[in-house]
Motif scaffolding. Structure first.
Motif, mmCIF file in Angstrom:
data_model
loop_
_atom_site.group_PDB
_atom_site.id
_atom_site.type_symbol
_atom_site.label_atom_id
_atom_site.label_comp_id
_atom_site.label_asym_id
_atom_site.label_seq_id
_atom_site.Cartn_x
_atom_site.Cartn_y
_atom_site.Cartn_z
ATOM 1 N N GLY A 132 0.824 -1.200 0.000
ATOM 2 C CA GLY A 132 0.000 0.000 0.000
ATOM 3 C C GLY A 132 0.856 1.247 0.000
ATOM 4 O O GLY A 132 2.087 1.193 -0.047
ATOM 5 N N SER A 133 0.193 2.366 0.064
ATOM 6 C CA SER A 133 0.878 3.648 0.054
ATOM 7 C C SER A 133 1.251 4.041 1.477
ATOM 8 O O SER A 133 0.368 4.299 2.299
ATOM 9 C CB SER A 133 -0.033 4.711 -0.567
ATOM 10 O OG SER A 133 0.620 5.963 -0.549
ATOM 11 N N VAL A 134 2.527 4.016 1.778
ATOM 12 C CA VAL A 134 2.986 4.368 3.116
ATOM 13 C C VAL A 134 4.194 5.291 3.012
ATOM 14 O O VAL A 134 4.883 5.341 1.998
ATOM 15 C CB VAL A 134 3.391 3.126 3.958
ATOM 16 C CG1 VAL A 134 2.232 2.201 4.154
ATOM 17 C CG2 VAL A 134 4.565 2.410 3.332
ATOM 18 N N GLU A 135 4.416 6.001 4.093
ATOM 19 C CA GLU A 135 5.622 6.819 4.232
ATOM 20 C C GLU A 135 6.410 6.206 5.373
ATOM 21 O O GLU A 135 5.855 5.932 6.435
ATOM 22 C CB GLU A 135 5.225 8.255 4.561
ATOM 23 C CG GLU A 135 6.405 9.180 4.731
ATOM 24 C CD GLU A 135 5.930 10.591 5.072
ATOM 25 O OE1 GLU A 135 5.617 11.338 4.133
ATOM 26 O OE2 GLU A 135 5.884 10.916 6.264
ATOM 27 N N MET A 136 7.682 5.952 5.173
ATOM 28 C CA MET A 136 8.515 5.368 6.214
ATOM 29 C C MET A 136 9.700 6.297 6.474
ATOM 30 O O MET A 136 10.357 6.753 5.536
ATOM 31 C CB MET A 136 9.018 3.978 5.779
ATOM 32 C CG MET A 136 9.797 3.279 6.876
ATOM 33 S SD MET A 136 10.074 1.532 6.536
ATOM 34 C CE MET A 136 11.313 1.628 5.243
ATOM 35 N N ARG A 137 9.926 6.584 7.750
ATOM 36 C CA ARG A 137 10.997 7.504 8.124
ATOM 37 C C ARG A 137 11.888 6.874 9.181
ATOM 38 O O ARG A 137 11.435 6.055 9.976
ATOM 39 C CB ARG A 137 10.418 8.807 8.663
ATOM 40 C CG ARG A 137 9.654 9.587 7.617
ATOM 41 C CD ARG A 137 9.191 10.945 8.119
ATOM 42 N NE ARG A 137 8.502 11.666 7.068
ATOM 43 C CZ ARG A 137 9.133 12.440 6.172
ATOM 44 N NH1 ARG A 137 10.435 12.608 6.224
ATOM 45 N NH2 ARG A 137 8.443 13.053 5.229
ATOM 46 N N ASP A 138 13.153 7.287 9.220
ATOM 47 C CA ASP A 138 14.055 6.813 10.265
ATOM 48 C C ASP A 138 13.853 7.644 11.532
ATOM 49 O O ASP A 138 13.005 8.544 11.570
ATOM 50 C CB ASP A 138 15.518 6.822 9.784
ATOM 51 C CG ASP A 138 16.059 8.230 9.541
ATOM 52 O OD1 ASP A 138 15.462 9.220 10.018
ATOM 53 O OD2 ASP A 138 17.119 8.337 8.894
ATOM 54 N N ALA A 139 14.614 7.351 12.561
ATOM 55 C CA ALA A 139 14.442 8.017 13.853
ATOM 56 C C ALA A 139 14.716 9.518 13.787
ATOM 57 O O ALA A 139 14.266 10.273 14.655
ATOM 58 C CB ALA A 139 15.345 7.365 14.894
ATOM 59 N N ASP A 140 15.448 9.944 12.765
ATOM 60 C CA ASP A 140 15.724 11.372 12.601
ATOM 61 C C ASP A 140 14.690 12.064 11.712
ATOM 62 O O ASP A 140 14.795 13.260 11.463
ATOM 63 C CB ASP A 140 17.120 11.573 11.998
ATOM 64 C CG ASP A 140 18.210 11.125 12.947
ATOM 65 O OD1 ASP A 140 18.038 11.283 14.177
ATOM 66 O OD2 ASP A 140 19.246 10.611 12.457
ATOM 67 N N GLY A 141 13.738 11.292 11.216
ATOM 68 C CA GLY A 141 12.690 11.866 10.377
ATOM 69 C C GLY A 141 13.009 11.850 8.898
ATOM 70 O O GLY A 141 12.252 12.390 8.092
ATOM 71 N N ASN A 142 14.130 11.239 8.526
ATOM 72 C CA ASN A 142 14.493 11.162 7.102
ATOM 73 C C ASN A 142 13.655 10.084 6.412
ATOM 74 O O ASN A 142 13.535 8.966 6.923
ATOM 75 C CB ASN A 142 15.980 10.833 6.939
ATOM 76 C CG ASN A 142 16.856 11.871 7.615
ATOM 77 O OD1 ASN A 142 16.722 13.055 7.340
ATOM 78 N ND2 ASN A 142 17.716 11.430 8.520
ATOM 79 N N ALA A 143 13.113 10.429 5.255
ATOM 80 C CA ALA A 143 12.240 9.500 4.537
ATOM 81 C C ALA A 143 13.034 8.478 3.738
ATOM 82 O O ALA A 143 14.068 8.791 3.144
ATOM 83 C CB ALA A 143 11.324 10.281 3.609
ATOM 84 N N TYR A 144 12.535 7.238 3.769
ATOM 85 C CA TYR A 144 13.062 6.184 2.903
ATOM 86 C C TYR A 144 12.288 6.216 1.597
ATOM 87 O O TYR A 144 11.118 6.604 1.567
ATOM 88 C CB TYR A 144 12.830 4.800 3.528
ATOM 89 C CG TYR A 144 13.701 4.499 4.717
ATOM 90 C CD1 TYR A 144 14.933 3.892 4.551
ATOM 91 C CD2 TYR A 144 13.264 4.796 6.007
ATOM 92 C CE1 TYR A 144 15.725 3.584 5.648
ATOM 93 C CE2 TYR A 144 14.048 4.491 7.105
ATOM 94 C CZ TYR A 144 15.274 3.898 6.922
ATOM 95 O OH TYR A 144 16.052 3.599 8.002
ATOM 96 N N THR A 145 12.926 5.782 0.539
ATOM 97 C CA THR A 145 12.229 5.547 -0.714
ATOM 98 C C THR A 145 11.615 4.163 -0.620
ATOM 99 O O THR A 145 12.320 3.188 -0.366
ATOM 100 C CB THR A 145 13.206 5.604 -1.912
ATOM 101 O OG1 THR A 145 13.791 6.901 -1.962
ATOM 102 C CG2 THR A 145 12.480 5.309 -3.210
ATOM 103 N N VAL A 146 10.307 4.076 -0.753
ATOM 104 C CA VAL A 146 9.638 2.779 -0.653
ATOM 105 C C VAL A 146 8.794 2.523 -1.899
ATOM 106 O O VAL A 146 8.368 3.455 -2.577
ATOM 107 C CB VAL A 146 8.752 2.680 0.611
ATOM 108 C CG1 VAL A 146 9.595 2.739 1.869
ATOM 109 C CG2 VAL A 146 7.692 3.761 0.625
ATOM 110 N N HIS A 147 8.589 1.255 -2.167
ATOM 111 C CA HIS A 147 7.753 0.833 -3.282
ATOM 112 C C HIS A 147 6.358 0.506 -2.759
ATOM 113 O O HIS A 147 6.106 0.527 -1.553
ATOM 114 C CB HIS A 147 8.372 -0.390 -3.968
ATOM 115 C CG HIS A 147 9.732 -0.124 -4.526
ATOM 116 N ND1 HIS A 147 9.929 0.620 -5.669
ATOM 117 C CD2 HIS A 147 10.964 -0.482 -4.091
ATOM 118 C CE1 HIS A 147 11.227 0.707 -5.908
ATOM 119 N NE2 HIS A 147 11.884 0.042 -4.966
ATOM 120 N N GLU A 148 5.476 0.161 -3.648
ATOM 121 C CA GLU A 148 4.104 -0.183 -3.271
ATOM 122 C C GLU A 148 4.070 -1.436 -2.397
ATOM 123 O O GLU A 148 3.220 -1.568 -1.526
ATOM 124 C CB GLU A 148 3.257 -0.391 -4.530
ATOM 125 C CG GLU A 148 1.781 -0.496 -4.277
ATOM 126 C CD GLU A 148 1.112 0.836 -3.901
ATOM 127 O OE1 GLU A 148 1.734 1.895 -4.101
ATOM 128 O OE2 GLU A 148 -0.024 0.795 -3.402
#
Ligand code: FES
Length: 72
Positions: free
Chosen positions: A18-34
């Motif tokens: 699904g459509s999600v946003e994933m971030r590390d502990a510092d708030g930096n976003a990962y590039t994720v696929h569906e």
């Protein structure tokens, strides 16, 4: 069915769909696929993603959802 789901694979990773946003502990976003897999065994050299190491180290984690399970 939810638009976003997480499936716990027997003896393997968390499968996120699904459509999600994933971030590390510092708030930096990962590039994720569906659809992607997150390491649950701790052995991946590509964390937070699964790299298949779980099968090489004999990871056992076949939890099932039960009524008593509660979020922390
Ligand atoms: S769950 Fe696959 S490498 Fe950890």
């Amino acid at each position: 069915m939810a638009e976003t789901s997480i499936m716990i694979a027997d003896n393997g990773p968390y499968i996120v769909k699904g459509s999600v946003e994933m971030r590390d502990a510092d708030g930096n976003a990962y590039t994720v696929h569906e659809t992607f897999a997150l390491c649950r065994c701790g052995g991946s050299t590509n964390k937070p993603y699964c790299d298949g190491t779980h099968s090489k180290i004999g990871f056992e984690g076949a939890e099932r959802a039960v009524a008593e399970s509660k979020p922390a």
